[in-house]
Scaffold this motif. Structure first.
Motif: not given
Length: 282
Positions: A43-70
């Motif tokens: 589902n995330l791939k279908n909306i354009g997410v290429t990869y994402y990172e999750t920090k265990m410390k507090d659950g922050r996420n960074v979702y990455h897309g094409e052309n440097g979109f974050e």
């Protein structure tokens, strides 16, 4: 650009917007346990997410897309400590249990932190999940199961029809034998409203909705009364609803049936095992 609401704060880099926080939230709301993760990845791939990172410390996420979109999200829970030493063996056990639907997002995050995992990175290009320690070292790379192979071997409707044959505890062994033949590997029954989650191979899950009005689970368990009433139920002396009410009154929140071990485990509200019994196979 910064966008904030009452629950978190988002930072978006690159003005060419691809996916939004509302789209992300919509996909995440469909996830209850690790059994839902392969479908989330698609589902995330279908909306354009290429990869994402999750920090265990507090659950922050960074979702990455094409052309440097974050798209950066704020914390999802109170900060927790990440262990200095990695316990890979325990991590694999905890991840397996999570994939089988035995833990939710917060629980697996805490277990990862306890096992020395600082973050995970999910690639929706290679369909992998990579776990990193506090030093930034790759601890483990796991392949995400292909959700397309989750061919149902059973449906919620079939399971409800099979369960309707159970009139008392005396019918339980034959019920287990029948649903095991259908492909059920384990299932969880929740006492508060009777909803059941049935699991099969390749993270397949069929969810049977609530059966009755919500009831209150006692804060303290009463093992002696529970064991006596359970025995009476197994001898056919009480029907299913009577048994359920007894479970609530004696502090039983749910039970988990494992087809491989042929066991039924009862838990209290704190998640403690109250009783593990073997299921007769005759």
């Amino acid at each position: 650009m910064i966008a904030c609401n009452s629950t978190n704060c988002l930072t978006i880099k690159n003005q060419e917007k691809m996916f939004t926080v509302d789209q992300i939230k919509e996909k995440l709301m469909q996830v209850k346990t690790g059994a839902d993760f392969p479908l989330l990845a698609i589902n995330l791939k279908n909306i354009g997410v290429t990869y994402y990172e999750t920090k265990m410390k507090d659950g922050r996420n960074v979702y990455h897309g094409e052309n440097g979109f974050e798209l950066l999200t704020g914390p999802n829970y109170e900060p927790m400590t990440v262990a200095d030493i990695v316990n890979l063996e325990q991590l694999k056990v905890d991840i397996t249990n999570h994939q089988q639907g035995k833990s939710n997002y917060f629980e697996i995050s805490r277990k990862c932190a306890d096992n020395g995992i600082e973050k995970w990175v999910v690639s929706l290009i290679t369909m992998t999940c990579t776990y990193f320690d506090k030093e930034g070292n790759k601890v483990w790379i796991e392949q995400i199961p292909d959700s397309s192979i989750q061919t149902p071997t059973f449906t919620a409707e079939q399971l409800m029809a099979t369960h309707s044959k159970v009139k008392s505890g005396a019918d339980f062994p034959s019920y287990i034998k029948e649903i095991k033949a259908m492909g059920v590997t384990h299932y969880e029954t929740y006492v508060n409203d009777g909803h059941i989650n049935y699991y099969g191979e390749n993270n397949y899950v069929a969810k049977v909705p609530a059966k009755y009005e919500t009831m209150t689970i006692a804060e303290n368990s009463n093992m002696e009364v529970f064991k006596a009433e359970l025995l009476a139920h197994q001898h056919g002396k009480t029907d299913f609803l009577t048994f359920i009410k007894m479970c609530a009154e004696t502090g039983i929140e749910k039970w988990d049936v494992c087809m491989d071990k042929m066991t039924c485990t009862y838990y209290d509200k704190e998640g403690n095992e109250i009783l593990v019994e073997e299921i007769p196979q005759n």
